[in-house]
Design an enzyme around this catalytic site. Sequence first.
Site, short mmCIF file in Angstrom:
data_model
loop_
_atom_site.label_atom_id
_atom_site.label_comp_id
_atom_site.label_asym_id
_atom_site.label_seq_id
_atom_site.Cartn_x
_atom_site.Cartn_y
_atom_site.Cartn_z
N LYS A 149 0.84 -1.20 0.00
CA LYS A 149 0.00 0.00 0.00
C LYS A 149 0.88 1.26 0.00
O LYS A 149 2.10 1.16 0.25
CB LYS A 149 -0.93 -0.04 1.23
CG LYS A 149 -1.96 -1.20 1.17
CD LYS A 149 -2.81 -1.24 2.44
CE LYS A 149 -3.93 -2.27 2.35
NZ LYS A 149 -4.75 -2.33 3.58
N GLU A 153 -9.51 -11.28 -7.22
CA GLU A 153 -8.67 -10.08 -7.12
C GLU A 153 -7.58 -10.05 -8.20
O GLU A 153 -7.31 -9.01 -8.79
CB GLU A 153 -8.01 -10.02 -5.74
CG GLU A 153 -8.99 -9.73 -4.62
CD GLU A 153 -8.34 -9.70 -3.24
OE1 GLU A 153 -9.04 -9.34 -2.29
OE2 GLU A 153 -7.15 -10.05 -3.12
N HIS A 172 -1.78 -5.36 1.51
CA HIS A 172 -3.01 -6.14 1.35
C HIS A 172 -2.62 -7.53 0.92
O HIS A 172 -1.70 -7.68 0.11
CB HIS A 172 -3.93 -5.53 0.28
CG HIS A 172 -4.97 -6.52 -0.19
ND1 HIS A 172 -6.13 -6.73 0.51
CD2 HIS A 172 -4.98 -7.41 -1.22
CE1 HIS A 172 -6.83 -7.70 -0.09
NE2 HIS A 172 -6.15 -8.13 -1.14
N ARG A 206 -0.68 -14.74 4.09
CA ARG A 206 -1.43 -14.16 5.22
C ARG A 206 -0.62 -14.28 6.51
O ARG A 206 -0.61 -13.38 7.35
CB ARG A 206 -2.78 -14.86 5.42
CG ARG A 206 -3.81 -14.61 4.35
CD ARG A 206 -4.32 -13.20 4.32
NE ARG A 206 -5.15 -12.83 5.45
CZ ARG A 206 -5.96 -11.78 5.46
NH1 ARG A 206 -6.06 -10.98 4.41
NH2 ARG A 206 -6.66 -11.49 6.51
N ARG A 244 2.95 -6.56 9.29
CA ARG A 244 2.15 -5.56 10.01
C ARG A 244 2.58 -5.42 11.48
O ARG A 244 2.40 -4.37 12.09
CB ARG A 244 0.66 -5.90 9.90
CG ARG A 244 0.10 -5.66 8.48
CD ARG A 244 -1.22 -6.37 8.32
NE ARG A 244 -1.94 -6.00 7.11
CZ ARG A 244 -3.05 -6.61 6.71
NH1 ARG A 244 -3.55 -7.62 7.41
NH2 ARG A 244 -3.67 -6.22 5.61
N TYR A 261 -12.27 -3.95 -3.22
CA TYR A 261 -12.82 -4.23 -1.89
C TYR A 261 -14.24 -4.79 -1.92
O TYR A 261 -14.73 -5.22 -0.89
CB TYR A 261 -12.71 -3.00 -0.99
CG TYR A 261 -11.28 -2.83 -0.47
CD1 TYR A 261 -10.76 -3.73 0.46
CD2 TYR A 261 -10.45 -1.82 -0.94
CE1 TYR A 261 -9.45 -3.61 0.91
CE2 TYR A 261 -9.14 -1.69 -0.48
CZ TYR A 261 -8.65 -2.59 0.44
OH TYR A 261 -7.36 -2.49 0.88
N ASN A 303 -1.83 -0.21 7.36
CA ASN A 303 -1.28 -1.54 7.68
C ASN A 303 -0.38 -2.09 6.57
O ASN A 303 -0.21 -3.30 6.44
CB ASN A 303 -2.40 -2.51 8.09
CG ASN A 303 -3.48 -2.65 7.05
OD1 ASN A 303 -3.36 -2.14 5.94
ND2 ASN A 303 -4.54 -3.35 7.39
N THR A 359 -4.91 -7.97 10.71
CA THR A 359 -5.29 -6.70 10.06
C THR A 359 -4.88 -5.45 10.85
O THR A 359 -4.40 -4.48 10.28
CB THR A 359 -6.82 -6.71 9.84
OG1 THR A 359 -7.19 -7.92 9.18
CG2 THR A 359 -7.26 -5.53 9.01
P1 GDP Z 1 -7.30 -7.69 5.66
O1 GDP Z 1 -7.69 -8.75 4.68
O2 GDP Z 1 -6.45 -8.18 6.79
O3 GDP Z 1 -6.68 -6.47 4.99
O4 GDP Z 1 -8.65 -7.19 6.34
P2 GDP Z 1 -10.15 -7.05 5.75
O5 GDP Z 1 -10.27 -7.70 4.42
O6 GDP Z 1 -11.08 -7.48 6.84
O7 GDP Z 1 -10.30 -5.48 5.61
C1 GDP Z 1 -9.69 -4.76 4.57
C2 GDP Z 1 -9.18 -3.45 5.12
O8 GDP Z 1 -10.26 -2.72 5.73
C3 GDP Z 1 -8.12 -3.59 6.21
O9 GDP Z 1 -6.82 -3.75 5.70
C4 GDP Z 1 -8.31 -2.31 7.00
O10 GDP Z 1 -7.65 -1.24 6.34
C5 GDP Z 1 -9.82 -2.07 6.91
N1 GDP Z 1 -10.53 -2.66 8.06
C6 GDP Z 1 -10.85 -3.95 8.24
N2 GDP Z 1 -11.49 -4.15 9.39
C7 GDP Z 1 -11.57 -2.94 9.98
C8 GDP Z 1 -12.14 -2.47 11.23
O11 GDP Z 1 -12.69 -3.24 12.02
N3 GDP Z 1 -12.01 -1.14 11.49
C9 GDP Z 1 -11.40 -0.28 10.63
N4 GDP Z 1 -11.31 1.00 10.95
N5 GDP Z 1 -10.88 -0.67 9.46
C10 GDP Z 1 -10.95 -1.97 9.13
MG MG Z 2 -9.17 -8.92 3.26
#
Ligand code: GDP
Ligand code: MG
Length: 198
Positions: free
Chosen positions: A11, A167, A156, A116, A133, A51, A153, A122
């Site tokens: 990112k 994706e 992705h 992962r 991270r 997303y 973070n 996350t």
């Molecule tokens: P990842 O796959 O670990 O990146 O997590 P997700 O797919 O659940 O979410 C995608 C992105 O959304 C994350 O990298 C965060 O930037 C954001 N995000 C996810 N969950 C949360 C949350 O509970 N709160 C906030 N503020 N942002 C979130």
């Molecule tokens: Mg994700």
Amino acid sequence: MKKEKTLLIIKPDGVERSLIGQIIKRHERVGLKLVALKFLVPTVEMIESHYTVDPEWLRKVGQKTIDGYRAKNILPPSEDPVENGKNVLRRLTKYMKSGPVVAMVWQGAHSVGIVRKIVGGTEPLNSDVGTIRGDFVTDSYIISGADDRAVRNVVHASGSVEEAEKEIKLWFGSKEILNYRLIQEEVLYDVNLDGILE
Ligand code: GDP
Ligand code: MG
């Protein structure tokens, strides 16, 4: 399974922190093969499509946000998961289009799960030490939320094989994903390990 592919994106904060080399290194050293790579500033359309490849993502991430606020005894901005999800997406879009990103496809046995594991959880506050991270950031939902921005973070990574397939199609044309032989694969996957001794 040996040819499983996953999408990894560095990112804009990862690029600005000069972490491209270190992030690539962590995936090379585990034995994965880089099969596609590009450097670009993503458009709003690409970020939104990325997303929402899982139509349930908005609701799921929104519900997760509500649960996070409740766990800290703070009132969530809205009781509607989709509303909260849209808010997360708005912040993420602003973050992801703020500068160049590196998009990559990594291939190898269990690549989705392995990447992962290397990337970590996350929210950087809770990501394990030793993960990207966990090692490179101190951010949290509380601090990023108070500043109305996405949590920074660094990377992705696709969350499942199905998500990875969708994706990868979004970020790369089929001709941009290269088929080639990496010498180390013979040692990683060969059944008999013959051909080493002379
Ligand atoms: P990842 O796959 O670990 O990146 O997590 P997700 O797919 O659940 O979410 C995608 C992105 O959304 C994350 O990298 C965060 O930037 C954001 N995000 C996810 N969950 C949360 C949350 O509970 N709160 C906030 N503020 N942002 C979130
Ligand atoms: Mg994700």
